[in-house]
Design a protein around this motif. Structure first.
Motif, PDB file in Angstrom:
ATOM      1  N   TYR A 167     -20.043  88.600  33.317  1.00  0.00           N
ATOM      2  CA  TYR A 167     -21.017  88.881  33.747  1.00  0.00           C
ATOM      3  C   TYR A 167     -21.930  87.683  33.927  1.00  0.00           C
ATOM      4  CZ  TYR A 167     -25.747  91.002  34.723  1.00  0.00           C
ATOM      5  OH  TYR A 167     -26.761  91.218  35.261  1.00  0.00           O
ATOM      6  N   ILE A 169     -25.573  85.307  34.523  1.00  0.00           N
ATOM      7  CA  ILE A 169     -27.080  85.581  34.685  1.00  0.00           C
ATOM      8  C   ILE A 169     -27.584  85.202  36.437  1.00  0.00           C
ATOM      9  CG2 ILE A 169     -29.475  84.419  33.901  1.00  0.00           C
ATOM     10  CD1 ILE A 169     -27.660  85.420  31.575  1.00  0.00           C
ATOM     11  N   ASP A 170     -26.933  84.190  36.942  1.00  0.00           N
ATOM     12  CA  ASP A 170     -27.235  84.029  38.242  1.00  0.00           C
ATOM     13  C   ASP A 170     -26.792  85.253  39.097  1.00  0.00           C
ATOM     14  OD1 ASP A 170     -28.622  81.652  37.861  1.00  0.00           O
ATOM     15  OD2 ASP A 170     -26.925  80.492  38.228  1.00  0.00           O
ATOM     16  N   PRO A 172     -25.921  85.631  42.788  1.00  0.00           N
ATOM     17  CA  PRO A 172     -24.588  85.848  43.570  1.00  0.00           C
ATOM     18  C   PRO A 172     -23.538  85.816  42.633  1.00  0.00           C
ATOM     19  CG  PRO A 172     -26.002  83.784  44.205  1.00  0.00           C
ATOM     20  CD  PRO A 172     -26.527  84.454  42.931  1.00  0.00           C
ATOM     21  N   ASP A 173     -23.643  84.982  41.531  1.00  0.00           N
ATOM     22  CA  ASP A 173     -22.272  84.935  40.574  1.00  0.00           C
ATOM     23  C   ASP A 173     -22.217  86.312  39.922  1.00  0.00           C
ATOM     24  OD1 ASP A 173     -22.356  82.196  41.215  1.00  0.00           O
ATOM     25  OD2 ASP A 173     -23.554  81.701  39.271  1.00  0.00           O
ATOM     26  N   LEU A 175     -22.272  89.361  41.190  1.00  0.00           N
ATOM     27  CA  LEU A 175     -21.798  90.375  42.003  1.00  0.00           C
ATOM     28  C   LEU A 175     -20.254  90.515  41.830  1.00  0.00           C
ATOM     29  CD1 LEU A 175     -23.831  89.904  45.201  1.00  0.00           C
ATOM     30  CD2 LEU A 175     -24.199  91.787  43.492  1.00  0.00           C
ATOM     31  N   GLN A 176     -19.464  89.498  41.671  1.00  0.00           N
ATOM     32  CA  GLN A 176     -18.104  89.467  41.809  1.00  0.00           C
ATOM     33  C   GLN A 176     -17.621  90.587  40.365  1.00  0.00           C
ATOM     34  OE1 GLN A 176     -16.131  85.793  40.524  1.00  0.00           O
ATOM     35  NE2 GLN A 176     -17.851  85.243  39.929  1.00  0.00           N
ATOM     36  N   VAL A 179     -18.224  94.475  41.263  1.00  0.00           N
ATOM     37  CA  VAL A 179     -17.336  95.289  42.053  1.00  0.00           C
ATOM     38  C   VAL A 179     -16.552  96.272  41.463  1.00  0.00           C
ATOM     39  CG1 VAL A 179     -15.650  95.218  44.236  1.00  0.00           C
ATOM     40  CG2 VAL A 179     -17.309  93.432  43.842  1.00  0.00           C
ATOM     41  N   GLY A 259     -18.696  94.115  29.874  1.00  0.00           N
ATOM     42  CA  GLY A 259     -19.383  92.914  29.231  1.00  0.00           C
ATOM     43  C   GLY A 259     -20.868  92.769  30.001  1.00  0.00           C
ATOM     44  N   PRO A 261     -24.688  92.981  30.170  1.00  0.00           N
ATOM     45  CA  PRO A 261     -25.438  93.181  29.012  1.00  0.00           C
ATOM     46  C   PRO A 261     -26.845  94.045  29.280  1.00  0.00           C
ATOM     47  CG  PRO A 261     -25.899  91.349  30.008  1.00  0.00           C
ATOM     48  CD  PRO A 261     -24.796  91.748  30.835  1.00  0.00           C
TER      49      PRO A 261
ATOM     50  N   LEU B  14     -18.172  91.619  49.516  1.00  0.00           N
ATOM     51  CA  LEU B  14     -17.130  91.007  48.857  1.00  0.00           C
ATOM     52  C   LEU B  14     -17.186  89.487  48.921  1.00  0.00           C
ATOM     53  CD1 LEU B  14     -14.196  93.445  49.087  1.00  0.00           C
ATOM     54  CD2 LEU B  14     -15.319  92.998  47.170  1.00  0.00           C
ATOM     55  N   PHE B  16     -19.611  87.849  49.723  1.00  0.00           N
ATOM     56  CA  PHE B  16     -21.050  87.166  49.248  1.00  0.00           C
ATOM     57  C   PHE B  16     -20.796  87.145  47.586  1.00  0.00           C
ATOM     58  CE2 PHE B  16     -25.317  88.322  47.995  1.00  0.00           C
ATOM     59  CZ  PHE B  16     -26.072  86.984  47.885  1.00  0.00           C
ATOM     60  N   SER B  17     -19.959  88.185  47.063  1.00  0.00           N
ATOM     61  CA  SER B  17     -19.941  88.564  45.759  1.00  0.00           C
ATOM     62  C   SER B  17     -18.874  87.424  45.386  1.00  0.00           C
ATOM     63  CB  SER B  17     -19.438  89.635  45.379  1.00  0.00           C
ATOM     64  OG  SER B  17     -18.208  89.899  45.701  1.00  0.00           O
ATOM     65  N   CYS B  19     -18.657  84.149  46.460  1.00  0.00           N
ATOM     66  CA  CYS B  19     -19.236  82.838  46.454  1.00  0.00           C
ATOM     67  C   CYS B  19     -20.189  82.551  45.323  1.00  0.00           C
ATOM     68  CB  CYS B  19     -19.994  82.540  47.801  1.00  0.00           C
ATOM     69  SG  CYS B  19     -21.308  83.495  48.026  1.00  0.00           S
ATOM     70  N   THR B  20     -20.125  81.490  44.566  1.00  0.00           N
ATOM     71  CA  THR B  20     -20.955  81.281  43.363  1.00  0.00           C
ATOM     72  C   THR B  20     -21.676  80.020  43.621  1.00  0.00           C
ATOM     73  OG1 THR B  20     -19.272  80.162  42.518  1.00  0.00           O
ATOM     74  CG2 THR B  20     -19.077  82.310  42.009  1.00  0.00           C
ATOM     75  N   LYS B  21     -22.748  79.947  43.139  1.00  0.00           N
ATOM     76  CA  LYS B  21     -23.601  78.685  43.286  1.00  0.00           C
ATOM     77  C   LYS B  21     -23.684  77.839  41.782  1.00  0.00           C
ATOM     78  CE  LYS B  21     -28.237  80.673  42.140  1.00  0.00           C
ATOM     79  NZ  LYS B  21     -29.468  80.844  42.521  1.00  0.00           N
ATOM     80  N   LYS B  22     -22.668  78.315  41.108  1.00  0.00           N
ATOM     81  CA  LYS B  22     -22.620  77.812  39.602  1.00  0.00           C
ATOM     82  C   LYS B  22     -22.114  76.152  39.873  1.00  0.00           C
ATOM     83  CE  LYS B  22     -19.943  79.607  36.787  1.00  0.00           C
ATOM     84  NZ  LYS B  22     -19.527  80.362  35.542  1.00  0.00           N
ATOM     85  N   LYS B 230     -30.761  78.720  30.525  1.00  0.00           N
ATOM     86  CA  LYS B 230     -30.884  79.208  31.749  1.00  0.00           C
ATOM     87  C   LYS B 230     -29.552  79.983  31.939  1.00  0.00           C
ATOM     88  CE  LYS B 230     -31.599  78.065  36.578  1.00  0.00           C
ATOM     89  NZ  LYS B 230     -30.150  78.277  37.254  1.00  0.00           N
ATOM     90  N   ASN B 231     -28.635  79.714  31.868  1.00  0.00           N
ATOM     91  CA  ASN B 231     -27.286  80.442  32.137  1.00  0.00           C
ATOM     92  C   ASN B 231     -26.639  81.138  30.936  1.00  0.00           C
ATOM     93  OD1 ASN B 231     -26.903  79.690  35.019  1.00  0.00           O
ATOM     94  ND2 ASN B 231     -26.898  77.662  34.353  1.00  0.00           N
ATOM     95  N   SER B 232     -27.277  81.331  29.716  1.00  0.00           N
ATOM     96  CA  SER B 232     -26.857  81.868  28.569  1.00  0.00           C
ATOM     97  C   SER B 232     -27.584  83.020  28.393  1.00  0.00           C
ATOM     98  CB  SER B 232     -26.889  81.038  27.373  1.00  0.00           C
ATOM     99  OG  SER B 232     -26.172  79.866  27.567  1.00  0.00           O
ATOM    100  N   ASN B 233     -26.987  84.067  27.777  1.00  0.00           N
ATOM    101  CA  ASN B 233     -27.538  85.430  27.341  1.00  0.00           C
ATOM    102  C   ASN B 233     -26.749  85.714  25.899  1.00  0.00           C
ATOM    103  OD1 ASN B 233     -27.942  88.208  27.246  1.00  0.00           O
ATOM    104  ND2 ASN B 233     -28.550  88.490  29.129  1.00  0.00           N
ATOM    105  N   LEU B 234     -27.675  85.931  24.847  1.00  0.00           N
ATOM    106  CA  LEU B 234     -27.007  86.285  23.779  1.00  0.00           C
ATOM    107  C   LEU B 234     -26.204  87.581  23.547  1.00  0.00           C
ATOM    108  CD1 LEU B 234     -29.075  84.216  22.706  1.00  0.00           C
ATOM    109  CD2 LEU B 234     -29.478  85.138  20.878  1.00  0.00           C
ATOM    110  N   SER B 236     -23.975  88.310  26.354  1.00  0.00           N
ATOM    111  CA  SER B 236     -22.956  88.449  27.210  1.00  0.00           C
ATOM    112  C   SER B 236     -22.372  86.949  27.159  1.00  0.00           C
ATOM    113  CB  SER B 236     -23.247  88.814  28.787  1.00  0.00           C
ATOM    114  OG  SER B 236     -24.306  88.048  29.272  1.00  0.00           O
ATOM    115  N   LYS B 237     -22.961  85.931  27.341  1.00  0.00           N
ATOM    116  CA  LYS B 237     -22.211  84.699  27.276  1.00  0.00           C
ATOM    117  C   LYS B 237     -23.105  83.640  26.900  1.00  0.00           C
ATOM    118  CE  LYS B 237     -19.625  83.530  30.933  1.00  0.00           C
ATOM    119  NZ  LYS B 237     -19.221  83.128  32.390  1.00  0.00           N
TER     120      LYS B 237
END
Lengths: 311, 585
Positions: A167, A169-170, A172-173, A175-176, A179, A259, A261, B14, B16-17, B19-22, B230-234, B236-237
């Motif tokens: 999983y 947080i962002d 578009p990221d 969504l993958q 599915v 996974g 949350p 699919l 769209f899913s 593609c990532t902006k990370k 910003k990108n963390s969550n206790l 999940s990651k």
């Protein structure tokens, strides 16, 4: 309409009180004293006493019940015994991930189920109809855990078609990662939905107005799409609308295994760690959503079927 | 036509899913799996191992454990050197490293968000915060009754309802900006170990004041990694990036020949942290965690019980499929013990040593270890696990040698031939499948003696409540070391620690207490080890527990994972890890 709504909302008060009482008594009976769990293995009697006071556990049961009622009304369920986070924050943070999975999965399931039901009802009694019904029963009989294990092991790990789990947080990221769990959701739910929708549609095909339409020489396709579909929408909408509020609660197994949350995963964790304030909050919200769901269904009836009047 | 549109839509979703902006991840990123959701990143609240590990990535204390040395050795962390002691061993003086900066954070308003320098007062604030009753810290026990004036300060806070952090505590003094003095009520050999724990890590007052209840999710330490909030969550990651302002700390140069042979000294003298990023992905379910490891998404992993046969042969060796993948196996004994507790507060068991010994003798460890641990454990002879001073490998507990006939004779001598006349014993257990299976094993073992048990299945809070209130005759339990000193296990039998304290067998023996108290004044010397062994002999004879097993951890690492060495006690270990980017494609 307004009076009807108000009356229905007033009816919910005693229901909610009854549900709250049952939930309170139930969790009081099985909950145990949380202070030792919260303070850890080195807790001393003084700390236990202080915490019991802090949590209001040294108060009479009636006081504790009114405190719980206040929590229900204010949506402030206190803190989790396990994570010590405010439960309201945990719930609000979990809604987003749950809906990220639930909305597309639910939408796809409903659309596919209606399309397949129409199709098999159109070919009712033929081998196509029978074959689909058998497939539905088979699909319903396989536990969701089996789909998850198969999906993760074969589709993701062996064939590499999807990420195994995860999983982000962002938006578009993330969504993958949605599915495969969404597809599993569809697979698990489709059988039951198709069987229900098919029966609802077939019930309509035996109505007088369908015979009249046929005798007027209208095509079967036209009758199905123009008349049967519209009239069979009453039970279908009831079925669908009542499920919508529960989407907020998430999918327990899917979220846990993938996974995600969301609220389903939070509930599973609360069960595993005996985090009763979280479970109490989730049970209460579940009841509230059910009440709201039935209310929404009644209102949607009037929109789908003008013959129904709100009195 | 419609079908084409639907297909196009599906492909678009699919695509769209996918593609990532990370941001692009650095090659030297270590990926690991977390097995439980992280409850908190507040050092004062880290009662569990997993939160402790995450806290250790970003917070630091005065002392730490050497990464490579075994038995465990304490070395300075934020202290410049090991503390000096007064003659009476009651006053410890720490010199704190100069120029250590807290991570940049908006809480440092005076410096425009730039991290300020760590000073001695930060430790005093952090220790008082653990003592503050409002914090509800699980770590209060490390200071309770030990630091001069701290209990009084806490009592005053309880009375007034608000802790006065400005009020001085006699036992905690900042002599100057970089000198911290701690006065103890009596000498303590374990106190330095306590200071390595996450409860004793330095936190800045500014962060606590700014983030308040949210401080647990906004860590601001001096440590080697900074949380990408910003990108963390206790749940999940957690993404930890290298701290650009981390102090100068070098990879240790001293280790054993085994460490050298394992390549653990190749990075000796290099500045820490070695990795650019650490990503901790949390999966509470075993299957996704294991499959992700097998797919190379994680750089090391413990072997789950259910996947053990896919990895190891019957003779405890890696299967050829695993060696072909160049996976390396590390086996490390854990500092723990599992046991069956006898509640000695119950007269039936408390007053009948022979009965306890007979029961102990009737439970066979060998099949138990195979059934529940895939052979990854050794039978325990006493409470002290291997790896700690006081553990005696030659000790053979006569009441842990499985012998049903002798056990039956002893039961007869105890006054209950074939269990006749003995009331049904109340056995407490947890509701999970594994615990129920373990309980069935105990039920069967005792049944062979003629002893009947009634199983009370509880949720965790109910279970803890029952044992803290001395309810039930027996229950299964485990203890993992808080710090690497056998005292941590031996205090479980000290009479002043009976329930609701950690001595939940409610064992009381004046002779044992005397030896225990004498050992507290001694540092790690042969004299203390001898005392420990004497205490163990008393416990073996008195049999307050059925000593069950000491577990062994099996860890697999990919060849590109460098410098991994299992360390059960120290939380700040990720700074030593790195990825060999030439091997990880």
């Amino acid at each position: 309409m307004f009076v009807y709504l108000l009356r229905r909302l007033l009816y919910t008060i005693p229901i909610l009180l009854g549900v709250s009482l049952i939930v309170f008594v139930l969790f009081h009976m099985v909950g145990g004293d949380p202070t030792y769990q919260m303070l850890g293995k080195h807790a001393n009697p003084e700390q236990v006493q202080t915490l019991r006071h802090e949590l209001g556990l040294d108060q009479p049961l009636t006081t504790q019940f009114f405190f719980y009622l206040k929590q229900v009304v204010t949506f402030d369920y206190g803190r989790s015994y396990s994570t010590k986070q405010p439960i309201s924050d945990m719930i609000l943070n979990g809604i987003g991930p749950s809906l990220t999975l639930a909305i597309p999965a639910f939408f796809l399931t409903t659309v596919f189920a209606i399309l397949i039901s129409l199709f098999v009802a159109y070919f009712r009694g033929t081998w196509i109809d029978k074959g689909v019904v058998v497939l539905c029963v088979v699909g319903m009989s396989i536990p969701s855990l089996a789909y998850i294990l198969f999906g993760q092991h074969i589709l993701a790990y062996r064939w590499g078609l999807f990420p195994i789990s995860g999983y982000e947080i962002d938006f578009p990221d993330r969504l993958q990662y949605i599915v495969m769990p969404a597809l599993i959701w569809v697979m698990v739910s489709l059988g039951m939905d198709v069987r229900f929708f098919r029966n609802a549609i077939l019930d309509e095909t035996h109505q007088d107005y369908v015979r009249t339409a046929r005798s007027k020489g209208l095509s079967e396709k036209f009758i199905f799409l123009k008349h049967v579909l519209k009239n069979s929408m009453i039970p279908i909408v009831t079925y669908v609308v009542i499920e919508i509020p529960f989407l907020l609660l998430g999918a327990f197994l899917l979220e846990s295994f993938f996974g995600i949350p969301g609220l389903g995963s939070i509930t599973i964790d609360a069960i595993n760690s005996s985090d009763f304030p979280v479970l109490k909050a989730m049970t209460t919200i579940n009841s509230l959503l059910f009440i709201l769901g039935t209310l929404a269904t009644d209102i949607v009836y009037t929109w789908v079927d003008p013959r129904v009047r709100l009195k | 036509m419609k079908i084409y549109r639907l297909s196009a839509l599906a492909i678009a979703i699919l695509a769209f899913s996918a593609c990532t902006k990370k941001d692009k991840e650095p090659a030297n990123t270590v990926h690991i799996a977390g097995i439980e959701k992280i409850k908190t990143l507040d050092p004062a609240m880290t009662g569990d191992l997993y939160s402790g590990d995450e806290v250790g990535r970003t917070y630091e204390g005065l002392l730490q454990f050497h990464y490579l040395k075994r038995p465990f050795v304490i070395v300075p962390m934020l202290a410049e050197e090991m503390p000096s002691y007064s003659k009476d061993k009651k006053t410890l003086t720490f010199k704190i490293r100069k120029g250590v900066l807290f991570q940049d954070d908006p809480c440092f308003k005076d410096t425009g968000g730039k991290g300020r320098e760590l000073v001695a007062d930060d430790f005093i604030f952090s220790f008082k915060r653990v003592a503050d009753p409002k914090t509800l810290s699980e770590g209060w026990w490390i200071f309770d009754g030990r630091v001069v004036g701290l209990n009084e300060w806490r009592d005053e806070a309880s009375r007034s309802g608000k802790a006065d952090y400005a009020k001085e505590v006699e036992g905690l003094k900042a002599i100057d900006k970089y000198t911290l003095e701690i006065k103890l009520k009596k000498p303590s050999a374990q106190f330095l170990s306590y200071l390595t724990m996450s409860f004793a890590m330095a936190i800045p007052k500014e962060a606590v004041e700014m983030y308040k209840d949210d401080f647990a999710r906004n860590p601001v330490g001096t440590g080697p990694f900074v949380l990408d909030r910003k990108n963390s969550n206790l749940n999940s990651k957690l993404i930890w990036n290298k701290n650009p302002t981390f102090r100068k700390e070098l990879y240790p140069s001293d280790g054993s020949e085994e460490d050298r042979a394992a390549g653990l000294l190749e990075d000796a003298g290099k500045p820490l942290p070695l990795a650019d990023r650490l990503v901790v992905s949390i999966y509470t379910e075993t299957q996704p965690r294991w499959l992700n490891f097998m797919a190379g998404k994680f750089d090391w992993s413990k072997i789950p019980k259910d996947n053990f046969d896919q990895v190891m042969s019957a003779d405890q060796k890696l299967l050829p499929e695993m060696t072909q993948r160049k996976l390396k196996l590390q086996k490390s004994p854990k500092l723990d013990i599992t046991h069956e507790t006898f509640n000695l507060n119950e007269p039936i068991l408390g007053k009948n040593k022979l009965l306890r010994q007979a029961i102990s003798m009737s439970i066979n460890s060998e099949p138990y270890i195979e059934l529940f641990y895939n052979g990854r454990a050794i039978p325990a002879q006493g409470p002290i696990p291997p790896g700690l001073n006081g553990y005696d490998p030659s000790l053979k507990n006569p009441y842990r040698i499985y012998n049903l006939e002798t056990a039956k004779d002893m039961l007869k001598q105890a006054g209950y031939p074939e269990g006749k006349g003995l009331p049904v014993l109340e056995y407490n257990t947890l509701s999970s499948t594994e615990y129920r299976q373990m309980t069935e094993y105990i039920e069967k073992s005792l049944g062979a003696l003629g002893i009947k048990i009634h199983v009370n299945t509880y949720t965790w809070p109910e279970f803890v409540e029952a044992l803290k209130n001395k309810k039930g005759h027996m229950w299964g339990y485990a203890w993992g070391a808080d710090y690497p000193d056998a005292e941590n296990f031996l205090q479980l039998f000290y009479s002043k620690n009976v329930s609701p304290g950690p001595n939940d067998s409610n064992y009381s023996n004046p002779e044992y207490d005397k030896l225990y108290e004498a050992s507290l004044n001694l540092h790690d010397t042969p004299e203390r080890t001898a005392l420990y062994q004497k205490m163990v002999k008393i416990l073996v004879e008195d049999c307050p527990w059925v000593f069950s097993v000491h577990r062994i951890e099996y860890v697999l690492t990919y060849p590109w994972m460098k410098n991994y060495k299992f360390h059960e006690i120290e939380h700040a270990v990720a700074k030593y890890w790195r990825i060999d980017t030439s091997l990880k494609k």
